[in-house]
Design a protein around this motif. Structure first.
Motif, PDB file in Angstrom:
ATOM      1  N   HIS A 328      -3.207   0.205   1.436  1.00 18.26           N
ATOM      2  CA  HIS A 328      -2.836  -0.978   2.227  1.00 18.26           C
ATOM      3  C   HIS A 328      -4.064  -1.860   2.455  1.00 18.26           C
ATOM      4  O   HIS A 328      -3.997  -3.096   2.296  1.00 18.26           O
ATOM      5  N   ALA A 329      -5.190  -1.249   2.817  1.00 13.36           N
ATOM      6  CA  ALA A 329      -6.413  -2.019   3.034  1.00 13.36           C
ATOM      7  C   ALA A 329      -6.900  -2.654   1.747  1.00 13.36           C
ATOM      8  O   ALA A 329      -7.339  -3.818   1.728  1.00 13.36           O
ATOM      9  N   LYS A 332      -4.782  -5.626   0.891  1.00  5.37           N
ATOM     10  CA  LYS A 332      -5.092  -6.757   1.767  1.00  5.37           C
ATOM     11  C   LYS A 332      -6.391  -7.424   1.315  1.00  5.37           C
ATOM     12  O   LYS A 332      -6.516  -8.656   1.335  1.00  5.37           O
ATOM     13  N   MET A 333      -7.380  -6.633   0.906  1.00  7.25           N
ATOM     14  CA  MET A 333      -8.633  -7.196   0.391  1.00  7.25           C
ATOM     15  C   MET A 333      -8.371  -8.075  -0.825  1.00  7.25           C
ATOM     16  O   MET A 333      -8.998  -9.130  -0.984  1.00  7.25           O
ATOM     17  N   ASP A 334      -7.456  -7.652  -1.682  1.00 11.51           N
ATOM     18  CA  ASP A 334      -7.138  -8.446  -2.869  1.00 11.51           C
ATOM     19  C   ASP A 334      -6.538  -9.792  -2.488  1.00 11.51           C
ATOM     20  O   ASP A 334      -6.777 -10.801  -3.159  1.00 11.51           O
ATOM     21  N   ARG A 335      -5.780  -9.819  -1.405  1.00 13.82           N
ATOM     22  CA  ARG A 335      -5.091 -11.054  -1.009  1.00 13.82           C
ATOM     23  C   ARG A 335      -5.987 -11.995  -0.207  1.00 13.82           C
ATOM     24  O   ARG A 335      -5.949 -13.217  -0.425  1.00 13.82           O
ATOM     25  N   ALA A 341      -9.459  -8.672   5.624  1.00 16.99           N
ATOM     26  CA  ALA A 341      -8.898  -7.320   5.700  1.00 16.99           C
ATOM     27  C   ALA A 341      -9.713  -6.425   6.628  1.00 16.99           C
ATOM     28  O   ALA A 341      -9.593  -5.192   6.570  1.00 16.99           O
ATOM     29  N   GLN A 342     -10.529  -7.031   7.479  1.00 15.40           N
ATOM     30  CA  GLN A 342     -11.422  -6.255   8.350  1.00 15.40           C
ATOM     31  C   GLN A 342     -10.656  -5.256   9.206  1.00 15.40           C
ATOM     32  O   GLN A 342     -11.092  -4.114   9.403  1.00 15.40           O
ATOM     33  N   ARG A 343      -9.501  -5.671   9.740  1.00 14.42           N
ATOM     34  CA  ARG A 343      -8.691  -4.799  10.593  1.00 14.42           C
ATOM     35  C   ARG A 343      -8.205  -3.580   9.810  1.00 14.42           C
ATOM     36  O   ARG A 343      -8.302  -2.440  10.274  1.00 14.42           O
ATOM     37  N   GLU A 344      -7.696  -3.806   8.607  1.00 16.50           N
ATOM     38  CA  GLU A 344      -7.156  -2.710   7.798  1.00 16.50           C
ATOM     39  C   GLU A 344      -8.261  -1.775   7.311  1.00 16.50           C
ATOM     40  O   GLU A 344      -8.062  -0.559   7.236  1.00 16.50           O
ATOM     41  N   ILE A 345      -9.415  -2.356   6.968  1.00 12.74           N
ATOM     42  CA  ILE A 345     -10.554  -1.522   6.559  1.00 12.74           C
ATOM     43  C   ILE A 345     -11.000  -0.640   7.724  1.00 12.74           C
ATOM     44  O   ILE A 345     -11.303   0.543   7.551  1.00 12.74           O
TER      45      ILE A 345
END
Length: 417
Positions: A328-329, A332-335, A341-345
């Motif tokens: 998921h992270a 998000k980084m790709d998008r 994507a800091q939150r997901e990372i």
């Protein structure tokens, strides 16, 4: 992991070749690697020949610089998305000592290559990035210090003073846990320190300077052990910089922009560690499933014991949860990029090492005494996974920041009502 997750045909081909390379070449070579490492001080003077042999084969198979995506780095790497690379890194994590380096995808070189590719001058790229991309040299990132709480990077006290007369920087500092510093192939350090200690903004006091390893005043004091493991020949070392001089052209991006460099480097790097950790957990489970289905205790197979069944079920759920957080992270980084994507990372960085650590701990328990010994790789896996709860920022710091951001988000939304 059986699904291809809808990745490109190119990535599917690379993943298939990589899985075969890790299982058929890297894992079987681990025993040879351990035999070829030198004894005593020679452990940091000898690079096992089997590693170079694996690197040659990985290049031939097209398994090289897989971490560099095409959109940001052009033709320097394999042109994979972060999502696709997450699946690759998981496979490399199954042979954590050999596969990442064999494919030129091991830390700290990956992050250092990204720094040079993003922020390096043409001269810096020619001298340092080109041989790193070719796997001819290795490097280190000197940030953590023994005398301050380095989890707060504004505490970093290494002095980097500009001398206008000689057009050099004078560097004095004491670092430790510097991965790769003990490797005889380590040719340079990125050194984090203060160029403007009196700046009113504490986040603009730091800079990153490139220091060749053989510069006078650079001293590798000693290798440090992680739960008894020295990780030779790379190692995690204590290093001092005493009156070290380098040209002002060795600054990365510019004075006072160290935090900008750090954020650009650490975000993807944190996720790379999590990606590889999934492979650790999967291999631990493979070893454990083989054991419980072949061992008998109290008149029946271990696998027939309800407690063992529950442990296996929990392990599988933890691995799947960890993988989904990473993917998921990565997606998000790709998008939206690492910053978006800091939150997901952050979620992955906090949760994945804990989940993987629990899996490895349960696998050790199901192995009994063999699990804590050196004959199997489980104890070494545990040491690595436990370290991830501290490396690249301890859980506590990430939890505080994450919680603070969630509260800010709620208050901002409430204010709009």
């Amino acid at each position: 992991m059986t699904s291809n997750y809808g990745i490109s045909p190119k990535a599917q081909r690379i993943l298939k070749v990589l899985k075969e390379f890790v299982e058929n070449d890297c894992i079987p070579a681990e025993a040879t690697f351990n035999q070829q490492i030198g004894k005593g001080e020679a452990r940091f003077q000898i690079v096992p020949p089997v590693l170079e042999q694996l690197k040659v084969k990985a290049k031939t198979l097209g398994l090289w610089n897989l971490f560099l995506g095409e959109e940001e780095y052009g033709t320097l790497g394999a042109g994979l998305t972060n999502f696709e690379y997450a699946l690759m890194a998981e496979q490399m994590g199954r042979s954590i000592r050999l596969a990442p380096e064999a494919c030129n995808c091991s830390a700290p070189d990956t992050g250092n290559m990204e720094v040079l590719a993003k922020y390096g001058s043409d001269a810096q790229k020619q001298r340092w990035l080109t041989p790193l991309l070719a796997g001819e040299i290795r490097s280190a990132f000197a940030m953590t210090e023994p005398n301050v709480a380095s989890s707060d990077a504004t505490n970093i006290g290494t002095s980097i003073v500009r001398d206008e007369k000689t057009a050099t920087y004078l560097i004095n500092g004491h670092k430790w846990w510097i991965t790769g510093a003990g490797d005889p192939r380590c040719q340079f350090f990125f050194v984090v320190g203060q160029t403007n200690p009196s700046h009113p903004n504490p986040y603009q006091r730091q800079s990153v300077v490139l220091v060749p390893a053989k510069t006078p005043g650079v001293k590798v004091v000693r290798p440090l052990e992680v739960f008894g493991y020295d990780d030779a020949p790379s190692g995690h070392c204590e290093v001092t910089f005493e009156n070290v001089r380098v040209p002002v052209d060795n600054i990365i991006l510019g004075e006072g922009r160290g935090f900008e460099v750090l954020q650009g480097r650490l975000g993807p790097g944190r996720l790379h560690h999590c990606m590889r950790a999934i492979g650790l957990a999967e291999r631990a489970m493979d070893l454990t499933l083989a054991r419980i289905t072949s061992r008998t205790a109290f008149g029946r197979k271990l696998a027939e014991n309800a407690v063992v069944m529950h442990q296996i079920a929990t392990c599988r759920m933890n691995v799947e949860q960890a993988r989904l957080l990473v993917l998921h992270a990565a997606g998000k980084m790709d998008r939206v990029g690492p910053k978006g994507a800091q939150r997901e990372i952050a979620i992955a960085k906090i949760r994945v090492p804990n989940l993987v650590l629990k899996v490895i701990d349960d696998c050790i328990q199901m192995h009994g005494a063999a699990g804590v010994g050196a004959d199997l790789i489980l104890a070494e896996m545990y040491a690595g996974a436990r370290t991830l709860r501290i490396a690249d920022g301890p859980d506590d710091v990430h939890l505080s920041q994450f919680g603070r951001n969630e509260i800010k988000k709620y208050l901002a939304q409430k204010a709009k009502l």
